[in-house]
Write a protein that holds these residues in place. Sequence first.
Motif, PDB file in Angstrom:
ATOM      1  N   ALA A   1       0.800  -1.218   0.000  1.00  0.00           N
ATOM      2  CA  ALA A   1       0.000   0.000   0.000  1.00  0.00           C
ATOM      3  C   ALA A   1       0.838   1.277   0.000  1.00  0.00           C
ATOM      4  O   ALA A   1       0.333   2.351   0.290  1.00  0.00           O
ATOM      5  N   ALA A   2       2.119   1.161  -0.320  1.00  0.00           N
ATOM      6  CA  ALA A   2       3.016   2.315  -0.217  1.00  0.00           C
ATOM      7  C   ALA A   2       2.474   3.541  -0.950  1.00  0.00           C
ATOM      8  O   ALA A   2       2.622   4.669  -0.473  1.00  0.00           O
ATOM      9  N   THR A   3       1.831   3.322  -2.116  1.00  0.00           N
ATOM     10  CA  THR A   3       1.314   4.441  -2.910  1.00  0.00           C
ATOM     11  C   THR A   3       0.411   5.345  -2.068  1.00  0.00           C
ATOM     12  O   THR A   3       0.394   6.560  -2.270  1.00  0.00           O
ATOM     13  N   ASN A   4      -0.331   4.752  -1.146  1.00  0.00           N
ATOM     14  CA  ASN A   4      -1.290   5.526  -0.357  1.00  0.00           C
ATOM     15  C   ASN A   4      -0.642   6.497   0.623  1.00  0.00           C
ATOM     16  O   ASN A   4      -1.301   7.375   1.147  1.00  0.00           O
ATOM     17  N   TYR A   5       0.634   6.283   0.910  1.00  0.00           N
ATOM     18  CA  TYR A   5       1.308   7.132   1.894  1.00  0.00           C
ATOM     19  C   TYR A   5       2.462   7.890   1.245  1.00  0.00           C
ATOM     20  O   TYR A   5       3.342   8.407   1.932  1.00  0.00           O
ATOM     21  N   ALA A   6       2.448   7.955  -0.079  1.00  0.00           N
ATOM     22  CA  ALA A   6       3.576   8.545  -0.808  1.00  0.00           C
ATOM     23  C   ALA A   6       3.745  10.030  -0.503  1.00  0.00           C
ATOM     24  O   ALA A   6       4.809  10.588  -0.703  1.00  0.00           O
ATOM     25  N   SER A   7       2.679  10.686   0.017  1.00  0.00           N
ATOM     26  CA  SER A   7       2.790  12.114   0.285  1.00  0.00           C
ATOM     27  C   SER A   7       3.532  12.405   1.589  1.00  0.00           C
ATOM     28  O   SER A   7       3.811  13.565   1.889  1.00  0.00           O
ATOM     29  N   ILE A   8       3.861  11.374   2.347  1.00  0.00           N
ATOM     30  CA  ILE A   8       4.588  11.608   3.608  1.00  0.00           C
ATOM     31  C   ILE A   8       6.020  12.034   3.286  1.00  0.00           C
ATOM     32  O   ILE A   8       6.767  11.320   2.626  1.00  0.00           O
ATOM     33  N   GLU A   9       6.366  13.252   3.759  1.00  0.00           N
ATOM     34  CA  GLU A   9       7.699  13.752   3.456  1.00  0.00           C
ATOM     35  C   GLU A   9       8.650  13.474   4.614  1.00  0.00           C
ATOM     36  O   GLU A   9       9.772  13.032   4.427  1.00  0.00           O
ATOM     37  N   SER A  10       8.158  13.730   5.822  1.00  0.00           N
ATOM     38  CA  SER A  10       8.991  13.422   6.988  1.00  0.00           C
ATOM     39  C   SER A  10       8.090  13.165   8.196  1.00  0.00           C
ATOM     40  O   SER A  10       6.901  13.487   8.185  1.00  0.00           O
ATOM     41  N   MET A  11       8.685  12.531   9.224  1.00  0.00           N
ATOM     42  CA  MET A  11       7.931  12.224  10.437  1.00  0.00           C
ATOM     43  C   MET A  11       8.786  12.590  11.625  1.00  0.00           C
ATOM     44  O   MET A  11       9.997  12.415  11.604  1.00  0.00           O
TER      45      MET A  11
ATOM     46  N   GLY B   1     -12.106  -3.343  -1.928  1.00  0.00           N
ATOM     47  CA  GLY B   1     -12.519  -1.948  -1.945  1.00  0.00           C
ATOM     48  C   GLY B   1     -12.076  -1.247  -0.672  1.00  0.00           C
ATOM     49  O   GLY B   1     -11.649  -1.879   0.286  1.00  0.00           O
ATOM     50  N   ARG B   2     -12.128   0.075  -0.684  1.00  0.00           N
ATOM     51  CA  ARG B   2     -11.762   0.869   0.493  1.00  0.00           C
ATOM     52  C   ARG B   2     -12.865   1.883   0.731  1.00  0.00           C
ATOM     53  O   ARG B   2     -13.708   2.101  -0.133  1.00  0.00           O
ATOM     54  N   ILE B   3     -12.833   2.519   1.895  1.00  0.00           N
ATOM     55  CA  ILE B   3     -13.872   3.499   2.155  1.00  0.00           C
ATOM     56  C   ILE B   3     -13.621   4.797   1.406  1.00  0.00           C
ATOM     57  O   ILE B   3     -14.517   5.606   1.247  1.00  0.00           O
ATOM     58  N   ASP B   4     -12.390   4.997   0.940  1.00  0.00           N
ATOM     59  CA  ASP B   4     -12.118   6.207   0.167  1.00  0.00           C
ATOM     60  C   ASP B   4     -11.763   5.848  -1.270  1.00  0.00           C
ATOM     61  O   ASP B   4     -10.952   4.960  -1.511  1.00  0.00           O
ATOM     62  N   PRO B   5     -12.379   6.551  -2.243  1.00  0.00           N
ATOM     63  CA  PRO B   5     -12.137   6.184  -3.645  1.00  0.00           C
ATOM     64  C   PRO B   5     -10.683   6.340  -4.065  1.00  0.00           C
ATOM     65  O   PRO B   5     -10.178   5.537  -4.850  1.00  0.00           O
ATOM     66  N   TYR B   6     -10.006   7.350  -3.521  1.00  0.00           N
ATOM     67  CA  TYR B   6      -8.605   7.524  -3.908  1.00  0.00           C
ATOM     68  C   TYR B   6      -7.780   6.333  -3.446  1.00  0.00           C
ATOM     69  O   TYR B   6      -7.022   5.735  -4.202  1.00  0.00           O
ATOM     70  N   THR B   7      -7.933   5.975  -2.189  1.00  0.00           N
ATOM     71  CA  THR B   7      -7.189   4.852  -1.623  1.00  0.00           C
ATOM     72  C   THR B   7      -7.511   3.558  -2.369  1.00  0.00           C
ATOM     73  O   THR B   7      -6.673   2.695  -2.553  1.00  0.00           O
ATOM     74  N   MET B   8      -8.763   3.452  -2.796  1.00  0.00           N
ATOM     75  CA  MET B   8      -9.211   2.241  -3.463  1.00  0.00           C
ATOM     76  C   MET B   8      -8.509   2.035  -4.798  1.00  0.00           C
ATOM     77  O   MET B   8      -8.187   0.922  -5.181  1.00  0.00           O
ATOM     78  N   TYR B   9      -8.255   3.151  -5.532  1.00  0.00           N
ATOM     79  CA  TYR B   9      -7.729   3.006  -6.895  1.00  0.00           C
ATOM     80  C   TYR B   9      -6.348   3.599  -7.123  1.00  0.00           C
ATOM     81  O   TYR B   9      -5.864   3.578  -8.253  1.00  0.00           O
TER      82      TYR B   9
ATOM     83  N   ALA C   1      -6.098  14.422   1.545  1.00  0.00           N
ATOM     84  CA  ALA C   1      -7.291  14.197   2.351  1.00  0.00           C
ATOM     85  C   ALA C   1      -7.494  12.729   2.744  1.00  0.00           C
ATOM     86  O   ALA C   1      -7.867  12.432   3.873  1.00  0.00           O
ATOM     87  N   PRO C   2      -7.283  11.778   1.839  1.00  0.00           N
ATOM     88  CA  PRO C   2      -7.628  10.396   2.194  1.00  0.00           C
ATOM     89  C   PRO C   2      -6.566   9.654   2.994  1.00  0.00           C
ATOM     90  O   PRO C   2      -6.746   8.469   3.262  1.00  0.00           O
ATOM     91  N   ILE C   3      -5.483  10.321   3.401  1.00  0.00           N
ATOM     92  CA  ILE C   3      -4.388   9.544   3.997  1.00  0.00           C
ATOM     93  C   ILE C   3      -4.793   8.884   5.326  1.00  0.00           C
ATOM     94  O   ILE C   3      -4.370   7.773   5.619  1.00  0.00           O
ATOM     95  N   VAL C   4      -5.653   9.548   6.094  1.00  0.00           N
ATOM     96  CA  VAL C   4      -6.029   8.937   7.383  1.00  0.00           C
ATOM     97  C   VAL C   4      -6.866   7.678   7.165  1.00  0.00           C
ATOM     98  O   VAL C   4      -6.608   6.626   7.757  1.00  0.00           O
ATOM     99  N   SER C   5      -7.835   7.767   6.238  1.00  0.00           N
ATOM    100  CA  SER C   5      -8.633   6.564   6.005  1.00  0.00           C
ATOM    101  C   SER C   5      -7.793   5.476   5.350  1.00  0.00           C
ATOM    102  O   SER C   5      -8.055   4.282   5.515  1.00  0.00           O
TER     103      SER C   5
END
Lengths: 292, 502
Positions: free
Chosen positions: B123-133, B403-411, B150-154
Amino acid sequence: MAAENTVTLALRPTWRTLAANFWKERGAVIGGVIIAFFLVVGLLGLIGLTPYPVVEQHAIDRLSAPDSTYLFGTDQFGRDVASRVMKGTANSLQVALLSVAISTLAGTALGSISGYVGGLLDNVIMRLMDIIFAFPGLLLALLIVTILGPGLDNTILAISIVYTPIFARVARGQVISVKEKDYVLAARALGKRDWMILVRHILPNIASVMIVQVTLALSWALITEAGLSFLGLGTQQPEPSLGLMLSSNRALAEIAPWLILYPGGAIMLMVLGFNLLGDGLRDLLDPQGRGR
Amino acid sequence: MKKLTTLILVLLVVLVAVPFTSAQDNTLILGRAVDATGLDPHTQTAFASLRLLELIYEPLVTTDQDLNLIPVLATDWSFSDDGLTLTFNLREGVTFHDGSAFTAEDVIATFERILDEETASAAATNYASIESMEAPDDLTVVFTLSTPDAPIVSAMASTNAVILSSDVIASEDPALVTVGTGPFMLENWTPDDSTSLTANPDWWGEGPFVDGIEIRIIPDEASILAALRAGTIDFALLNDPLVATLLIGDDSIDLYRTPTLSYNVLQLRAAVEPLDILEVRQAISCAIDRQEVIDTAALGEGVVTGPLTMASFALPTDELFCYEKNLDMARELLATAGMEDGFTLPVIVANAEPPTASSIAQNIQSQLAEIGITVEIESLEFGTYVDRWLGGDFTAAVALNGGRIDPYTMYSRYWQVDARFQETAGYLDDTLDQLMKAGQAETDEAARYEIFAEFQQHLAETSPWIWLYSGYTYTAAQPYVTGWTPNASDALYFLSAVQVDK
């Protein structure tokens, strides 16, 4: 020794007495009738003379119970079960007949050469057969199909390989028992070639035993084919096969028992037919068993 | 005499051992058909694996019965006004199964592992916007994002984003060592046979109320049903509607039928001829009566669906291209493409997973025959199927995708540039890529709905895949099993609330 041989030869039935006696052997007759019936059914299925095309789906009529429109009911796609049983019978018989034909030819050839020539060649061939024979039939067939991939041709090949050793063994034993007989010695004394002696003099004399073996092997081959198809390795959907019909519909057996009843019944009857025929023929052809 | 002594000794050992090996009364015995394929929660994609791992591990957030986000290892979270900073407050007093405390350090180590390309995380694509922690203190994590997301939490409500212990990540292989924070601890896993889990006595939540769970793999669902009826198992996961529907009207077993977010689909790879022609794909879409697929393959157990399956975003299917079977139009489209004589379409299908796949393929074969397309079904063993699916080594495939609850995360893994499964999707155009990017960045609910409405219409019209239907998942339990709430995201996590009173 010589006297014994004469006795045996005298009791060995000729083809003509065999035909006459066949009708007295009730089991063989019943078996023969059953097989003849299924051969006709299978033939009709093969040339497409079925009530409906076998893969035609009538979605509206899915899972309807046997009635006048669909003699054996329909499956979950609304395909006619009767038509599919007919084509499935054709496929199953086709696999059984072809594979047994191949193993009969291969097994008889290997076994009679082995028995006639003897020595090292005999040892090599028969040990090879022993190795194949050591595996349980279905297991070996599974292994072969897994390697070659599923499908009708590979199923035929697998079953042929599995049942070759039994024919080789039977043929070899028979050849050894007749190759020292006077008529063989006589033929050899006349300078006939070895292969001529095998084909002309020995094979006709072991044929009756092989025929019994063939009918019995047909029933095993049918069961093996059904088993392989049940496991999804034989005939592939949507093409029907009796074993595949059983496996793909078993979840529906509770609500639509006709999906299991007819293909299962067809397998059972065909196996029964071949066994009855085989047993009957054995009684008929076995010199020791005469006059019970 | 010596033999007799040995015999007595053996008997004694057996007698002593038996009481310890037999399952305790308060253990939940669960039957299912397919076993996990591996234990690393970040790389596993098979449903069968997730069903096991979600008992052992926990994500920061998860979804409840109504698909709302609820806190798990995080207690709350907030975005900064510019949407570029995401702060999680973490739960206090949580310990891993090895006794170590759960801190912000574990969260950071986990997401570093997921984002590390070497992990090959699912699922790495879903968290690709993380720049630093960073971790201001032990119980706070701050994510800095490269773009508003927006969909990163879901997206974090996923077994593919569960928190591992930083010690395990540093020095062990998570595929072999299972140290989670979840309600159950893995005791023994015998692949394709059985799995034993014991209750985690130090779990932070309320429960578990059973001593443990024993998972038995019973490869045939009809046999699972028989085991339920015979009372040898307490709880079962069923996938085959043909089997599950037998329990409707059976008073002795409780059947729970839950709509799912996953969807059955005919994937066409537009990279392959003649599927590269738009009209050919559209013709296939127009020629298929989706309801008939449900009626025949699943005995009516399902609902026709478009690309999005979550109620909050899904458009009514009559607003999508060709959701009404139209053979004339299909033939016209084929003629426009110069394929009026039809063609042969090879379709791969897994032979038993899901159980309906082969039937779906057979019905599609029959329907497409009406416009002259000959479907050649290639039935594959599941492992082979997955390999070919992942590698994009097929022309068309019947698939059941999650499927996922968020369309972005889903696809996100299919329909954008550099998506992990782009090769499997087999199609991409600029509009799709832009819609996905816009949907990710947009935070306004109404605006996101509009973006994804266009997204659905665009996908249906370009028909790279033919979405068919969403089915149900079924769980079945003995009446003495109480407290079970089935979840649309299939989560077994909530088995922690189940009580067994035989």
